[in-house]
Design a protein around this motif. Structure first.
Motif, mmCIF file in Angstrom:
data_model
loop_
_atom_site.group_PDB
_atom_site.id
_atom_site.type_symbol
_atom_site.label_atom_id
_atom_site.label_comp_id
_atom_site.label_asym_id
_atom_site.label_seq_id
_atom_site.Cartn_x
_atom_site.Cartn_y
_atom_site.Cartn_z
ATOM 1 N N ALA A 40 -23.084 -53.295 44.455
ATOM 2 C CA ALA A 40 -23.503 -54.484 43.717
ATOM 3 C C ALA A 40 -23.388 -54.264 42.213
ATOM 4 N N LEU A 41 -23.783 -53.078 41.747
ATOM 5 C CA LEU A 41 -23.700 -52.777 40.323
ATOM 6 C C LEU A 41 -22.246 -52.685 39.877
ATOM 7 N N LEU A 42 -21.383 -52.125 40.730
ATOM 8 C CA LEU A 42 -19.953 -52.071 40.428
ATOM 9 C C LEU A 42 -19.354 -53.481 40.360
ATOM 10 N N ASP A 181 -26.880 -54.295 49.769
ATOM 11 C CA ASP A 181 -26.051 -54.035 48.597
ATOM 12 C C ASP A 181 -24.693 -54.729 48.722
ATOM 13 N N SER A 182 -24.051 -54.583 49.886
ATOM 14 C CA SER A 182 -22.738 -55.201 50.117
ATOM 15 C C SER A 182 -22.842 -56.725 50.192
ATOM 16 N N ILE A 183 -23.944 -57.209 50.751
ATOM 17 C CA ILE A 183 -24.140 -58.659 50.849
ATOM 18 C C ILE A 183 -24.239 -59.288 49.461
ATOM 19 N N VAL A 184 -24.996 -58.645 48.575
ATOM 20 C CA VAL A 184 -25.146 -59.184 47.221
ATOM 21 C C VAL A 184 -23.827 -59.080 46.457
ATOM 22 N N ILE A 188 -22.006 -62.064 44.602
ATOM 23 C CA ILE A 188 -21.552 -61.990 43.215
ATOM 24 C C ILE A 188 -20.091 -62.434 43.111
ATOM 25 N N GLY A 189 -19.281 -61.978 44.072
ATOM 26 C CA GLY A 189 -17.878 -62.390 44.096
ATOM 27 C C GLY A 189 -17.734 -63.893 44.225
ATOM 28 N N LEU A 190 -18.547 -64.484 45.101
ATOM 29 C CA LEU A 190 -18.508 -65.936 45.274
ATOM 30 C C LEU A 190 -18.970 -66.660 44.010
#
Length: 303
Positions: A40-42, A181-184, A188-190
């Motif tokens: 998520a931070l990346l 983490d991957s869900i967020v 973020i991408g969306l």
């Protein structure tokens, strides 16, 4: 006119503030994201990288917009600002797709790495800085009526919310929910894609000479109140950056002298400039056609 060019320079200073924040925070997020294993931070840091390119494009656009009118650009170079904003939407689109691909791949692969807790403080720190930049640029944008700076301000606000959301996922991951983490990162991408679409839509609308119908209705109502104006027969508007140009056809008494009708056109120009901030108004006067008004009321009332 000189004040409008000065406003472009003020907008540039606001973009510089955003650019400095984006460069600093994107490096911080990417480095800490790698060390702390936080997707998520990346993703948040990658979003800030797009903001760097977007800010550079806006800077170039603002610089070009300051060029005076010439033989090939009779209305000036104001639209360079809008064109630069359009380019930023394509940059954000590419990065948003990249973040989506990365987050989905990690989720399918079942990445269970737990982000280190110090990534939390980076997210909180970034969120506070970004929100401060948003308040600064939002104030400036409204003060000088800059659409490009306001777009950057809104994007900065989204970045602030994203950073705070990233912090929440890091907390969740340390409480045995690493999948969060991957869900967020996916969200973020969306978010990046949605912002890119909104910026693209607004810029394309402006570049294609689209204009707000509600504003045209306000202009029409105001001009119709001017003594001597029988009716606004037609009105069109277009935007060049933060500047508005209006073409308007008004009907006046056929027996009116040229001097009197010219005086009315000056009143129309003055009213739209003073009340609505219209930069340039081209007024065309025609004799009032009563028969036309009676036979075509719907067309007239639509303006």
């Amino acid at each position: 006119m000189q004040q409008r060019y000065q406003n472009l320079k003020i907008a540039q200073r606001g973009v510089i503030v955003s650019l400095a924040a984006y460069i600093t925070l994107s490096l911080l997020k990417i480095i800490i994201g790698q060390i702390s294993h936080s997707e998520a931070l990346l993703a948040d840091g990658s979003g800030n990288v797009t903001d760097i390119f977007s800010s550079c494009a806006i800077m170039i656009g603002l610089r070009l917009a300051q060029r005076p009118p010439d033989e090939n650009h009779q209305y000036g170079h104001w639209r360079a600002e809008t064109l630069a904003t359009l380019i930023t939407s394509f940059i954000m689109l590419l990065v948003g797709l990249s973040v989506l691909y990365s987050s989905v791949s990690d989720f399918i692969a079942g990445n269970k790495e737990v982000p280190d807790i110090y990534a939390l403080f980076v997210g909180l720190f970034s969120g506070c800085i970004m929100f401060g930049v948003y308040l600064h640029n939002s104030y400036l944008a409204k003060k000088i009526n800059s659409d490009s700076l306001l777009a950057i301000a809104k994007d900065t606000r989204n970045d602030a919310l994203t950073s705070l959301a990233t912090s929440i996922t890091i907390i969740g991951a340390n409480f045995k929910m690493p999948w969060l983490d991957s869900i967020v990162a996916l969200l973020i991408g969306l978010t990046i894609l949605k912002t890119a679409y909104n910026i693209f839509s607004d810029s394309a609308f402006s570049l294609s000479d689209g204009f707000d119908d509600e504003l045209l209705a306000k202009y029409t109502n105001a001009v119709n109140e001017i003594p001597g104006v029988e009716l606004v027969h037609n009105i069109q508007g277009r935007s060049y950056g933060a500047n508005i140009f209006v073409d308007i056809i008004i009907w006046v008494d056929p027996q009116m002298s040229v001097r009197e009708s010219h005086h009315i056109t000056e009143k129309v120009e003055s009213l739209l400039r003073r009340k609505f901030g219209v930069l340039d108004t081209d007024v065309h006067v025609e004799p009032w056609d009563v028969d036309y008004e009676l036979t075509r009321p719907n067309e007239l009332n639509s303006h």
